[in-house]
Design a protein around this motif. Structure first.
Motif, PDB file in Angstrom:
ATOM      1  N   GLN A 577      33.540  33.894  36.295  1.00  0.00           N
ATOM      2  CA  GLN A 577      34.579  34.024  37.318  1.00  0.00           C
ATOM      3  C   GLN A 577      35.412  32.752  37.439  1.00  0.00           C
ATOM      4  O   GLN A 577      36.646  32.790  37.509  1.00  0.00           O
ATOM      5  N   GLU A 580      37.758  32.477  34.335  1.00  0.00           N
ATOM      6  CA  GLU A 580      38.930  33.342  34.401  1.00  0.00           C
ATOM      7  C   GLU A 580      39.915  32.860  35.459  1.00  0.00           C
ATOM      8  O   GLU A 580      41.130  32.866  35.243  1.00  0.00           O
ATOM      9  N   LEU A 747      36.326  41.613  32.366  1.00  0.00           N
ATOM     10  CA  LEU A 747      35.239  41.433  33.334  1.00  0.00           C
ATOM     11  C   LEU A 747      34.371  42.684  33.449  1.00  0.00           C
ATOM     12  O   LEU A 747      33.144  42.604  33.575  1.00  0.00           O
TER      13      LEU A 747
END
Length: 785
Positions: A577, A580, A747
């Motif tokens: 996370q 990204e 994801l």
């Protein structure tokens, strides 16, 4: 987002200043055209005056020549008169007969002289009248010239004001450039930090993967070496064993519901902002409620929009209750999810709210089209927005029907078969994608409408701010609907798959049977624990030590592995996370930096080309204009004095008696002749100077007209570049949405991969349990032998 809003506010300010400058430019253009027409008329009048002056010069030359002839004639007549008088004295005694012819000739000469004197008086009167007309026209031209000079001064003041505004704009843009350079430097530093952190995260991820692979190998080798038996054939018939894939289904359902809850929260926030900013816009445009009352239609529309929270907030609350009702100890299928019915009812109430406000939205847009300053392009965008709002409401109606169908099995279990359930889920996914496309089109049309409205002269800063907030809410709504559609499509297999089934059986398990099975499992576990606490068994010391050693080793290894796997999974998810997030931030910062540098360079080049060379030429022109105006005023004053002197001399000539001495008359006539000749020369020089000044003024006006055309062309190029910049902004926003969608797909793929890894780990855990049970069985057999 803050940088984007700052840029949009700057663009709006520049557009307002541009509209003001455009209006002033039109006024200046009209004034220059009037000045050109006035200069042309003045030039024609000067040519006419020059022609009349030349005619008067010719008449003066003819008059002077005629005066000379008359003077000679008068001299001859006087000589003949003197001769005749002498003859008359000599011949008095001879009689009157010889004197009669002389008297006749003298009377003829007297008549001729009288005619010439009358003609001379008439010519003097004509000359005086022509002089008076010339003085009147000269006074008129002088007054007109003063008026034109005053207008030129006013225009020059306007031009000076525009130059000061341009200088202030350049200084402000330079300050913005410096601030943007500082921002770019900070963004570059942040991007470097992000790259370093991503590299560190990648290194940590590689280390975690290597550590996990090492631990998996070590645990597999420990299992192969230490676990002596396998009891898989007994595990299938264990009444207390719930199938592991049912537990995985339950965990997956809770995970999916938590993700959907976050998306629903974002959707609720975006809808609240959209309805609130729409209400604010209704109070501002087309009529400002703070200045004059708005129409009854908009008042009703605003009243309905003010109630949006009562319909939007229950969506989040009901879905939160749905998420809280799903736990690890429950069975989650459509027949058991009772809270889905509350969410469906709240969604139906919000859809009815949209249907209620739809006619008011359409009528409000029609009222905007009826505004006096509404252009054809703005009317076309309003019609497109009307069709977009109809599409969005239709898609919400479809989604309401599908959600109500999904909520039916919780009320009645035989309401919908499994095949119909998969079809409903598929149609719901298609409706979510249609909703995303419709809202995306509406956001695009609103952006185009906002760009058109900013060009209107009556747009206020409050309206621009409200429109920017509305566009931001539409952007967030587009992003959220895209995320929801992608999330639903990625989990469509999970939604359409059967939830619970026993091992080795193709028939799905009834939810009530699954709940009773879980309850029986809990009762059995509690009963066994009660038996163990009530009646403990005695085990030999050596057997207890060996069992303890085996149990502690296997339990510690299993618990350690599970704990490490969970920690590593959480760490991997968190690092992905962050990776990204920082990659997206770095790309956005780079795009903003390139766009700002390009915009600043273009604006500097255009402003330097449009205004850099105009200041020096304008100052030089001002100096020449003031100098020429002063010279013209002095020349006009001197000409007025000389004209008064000429009129006095003409009056003296007209009132002179005819019986003065001949020498005095000759000297007077010579003085008058020399004076008139010098005066004619001076007047010709003054006319030439005035003609040259008029030509100079005409050339200056032509230069100003050329500068105005150059400024108009520069303005057109700037407007084209602003349009190109807006198109680039929309294109970059589309690219940003596509990149976000691709990252969300990645994801989802990573989450699927993690799920598969969890499945493999659960399989390994089951195999370990089976091996332990097999080892215990072999130990019992050996003891029995």
């Amino acid at each position: 987002m803050a940088n984007v809003t700052d840029l949009q506010t700057k663009y709006s300010k520049l557009a307002q200043e541009y509209s003001k400058l455009r209006a002033q430019n039109q006024v200046l253009k009209k004034a220059v055209v009037d000045e050109q027409a006035n200069s042309a008329s003045l030039k024609d009048q000067l040519k006419q005056r020059d022609q009349s002056l030349r005619k008067q010069e010719q008449e003066m030359d003819s008059l002077s020549f005629r005066n000379q002839q008359l003077a000679k004639r008068v001299e001859l007549l006087q000589e003949e008169l003197a001769a005749s008088e002498g003859r008359s004295k000599k011949g008095k005694g001879k009689g009157d007969s010889p004197l009669q012819p002389g008297l006749q000739t003298q009377s003829v000469f007297n008549e001729d002289l009288q005619k010439k004197i009358e003609e001379n008086e008439r010519l003097h009167i004509q000359f005086y009248e022509a002089d008076e007309q010339h003085r009147k026209k000269e006074a008129e031209l002088r007054a007109r010239l003063e008026k034109l000079e005053g207008e030129a001064e006013e225009h020059q003041a306007v031009v000076d004001g525009l130059t000061t505004k341009y200088v202030e704009t350049i200084e402000r843009l330079q300050g913005d450039k410096a601030r943007l350079e500082l921002k770019t430097q900070t963004l570059e530093r942040e991007a470097k930090d992000c790259r370093m952190r991503t590299e560190e995260c990648q290194q940590q991820l590689r280390r975690c993967q290597s550590e996990l692979s090492r631990q998996v190998k070590q645990s597999s080798s420990v299992i192969q070496e230490k676990v002596p038996f396998n009891d898989t054939k007994f595990s299938d018939y264990n009444s207390l064993n719930v199938p592991s894939h049912n537990r995985r289904h339950q965990l997956k359902a809770r995970d999916v519901t938590s993700q959907a809850l976050s998306f629903i929260q974002d959707l609720v926030a975006a809808l609240l902002n959209f309805h609130t900013y729409t209400e604010q816009r209704v109070h501002i445009y087309p009529l400002d409620s703070s200045i004059e009352p708005i129409s009854p239609l908009n008042q009703k529309f605003s009243q309905y929009l003010h109630e949006n929270a009562a319909y939007v907030r229950p969506l989040e609350d009901s879905f939160l209750q749905l998420y809280q009702s799903i736990t690890e100890d429950t069975v989650t299928v459509l027949e058991t999810v009772v809270m889905l019915r509350n969410f469906a009812e709240n969604f139906s109430s919000y859809t009815h709210f949209l249907l209620k406000i739809l006619p008011y939205q359409l009528k409000s847009l029609e009222e905007e089209c009826e505004a006096p300053l509404c252009t054809a392009a703005l009317m076309a965008k309003n019609r497109e927005l009307q069709s977009d709002m109809k599409k969005v409401t239709t898609v919400f109606e479809k989604m309401q029907n599908y959600i109500n169908l999904l909520a039916l099995p919780s009320v009645r279990q035989d309401a919908m078969p499994q095949s119909s359930t998969s079809a409903v889920f598929t149609q719901l996914a298609a409706s979510l994608h249609s909703l995303h496309d419709a809202i995306k089109e509406m956001s695009k049309h609103y952006n185009q409408k906002a760009s058109i409205e900013q060009e209107l002269p009556t747009v206020t800063q409050k309206l621009c701010t409200t429109t920017e907030c509305l566009l931001g809410s539409l952007g967030s709504l587009t992003s959220v609907t895209g995320k929801i559609a992608t999330f639903f499509s990625n989990n469509l297999d999970f939604f359409t798959s059967p939830g619970y089934s026993p091992r080795g059986c193709a028939v799905s398990l009834n939810p009530l049977q699954a709940e009773s099975m879980l309850a029986n499992k809990k009762k059995a576990a509690a009963y066994i624990d009660a038996i163990k606490t009530a009646r403990p068994q005695s085990v030999p010391y050596r057997e207890a030590l060996s069992n303890r050693r085996i149990l502690t080793s296997s339990t510690e290894s299993r618990e350690g592995l599970t704990q490490q796997v969970q920690q590593s999974q959480e760490k991997i998810a968190r690092l992905e996370q962050e990776k990204e997030h920082w990659l997206l931030e770095a790309q956005l910062g780079k795009v903003r930096l390139e766009k700002e540098n390009q915009r600043i360079a273009d604006l500097e080049a255009q402003l330097a080309a449009a205004l850099g060379g105009s200041q020096s030429s304008q100052t030089a022109t001002d100096g020449r204009l003031t100098q020429s105006n002063e010279e013209a005023e002095t020349a006009q004053k001197a000409a007025g004095k000389e004209m008064t002197l000429c009129t006095s001399l003409v009056g003296m000539l007209c009132t002179t008696p005819t019986n003065e001495h001949v020498g005095d008359e000759e000297s007077r006539e010579q003085l008058i002749k020399t004076h008139y000749m010098t005066r004619v020369g001076e007047l010709t020089t003054q006319l030439q100077v005035s003609d040259s000044k008029a030509v100079h003024f005409h050339s200056e006006c032509r230069a100003l007209a050329k500068r105005l055309t150059i400024a108009e062309k520069a303005r057109e190029t700037l407007s084209e570049e602003v349009k190109l910049a807006n198109e680039n902004i929309t294109r970059l926003q589309d690219e940003l949405t596509t990149t976000k969608r691709s990252y969300e797909d990645q994801l989802s793929m990573m989450s699927d991969h993690l799920c598969s890894m969890n499945e493999t780990l659960s399989k390994q855990r089951e195999e370990i349990d089976m091996l332990k049970l097999g080892g215990k069985a072999n130990a019992k057999k050996n003891k029995s032998r």
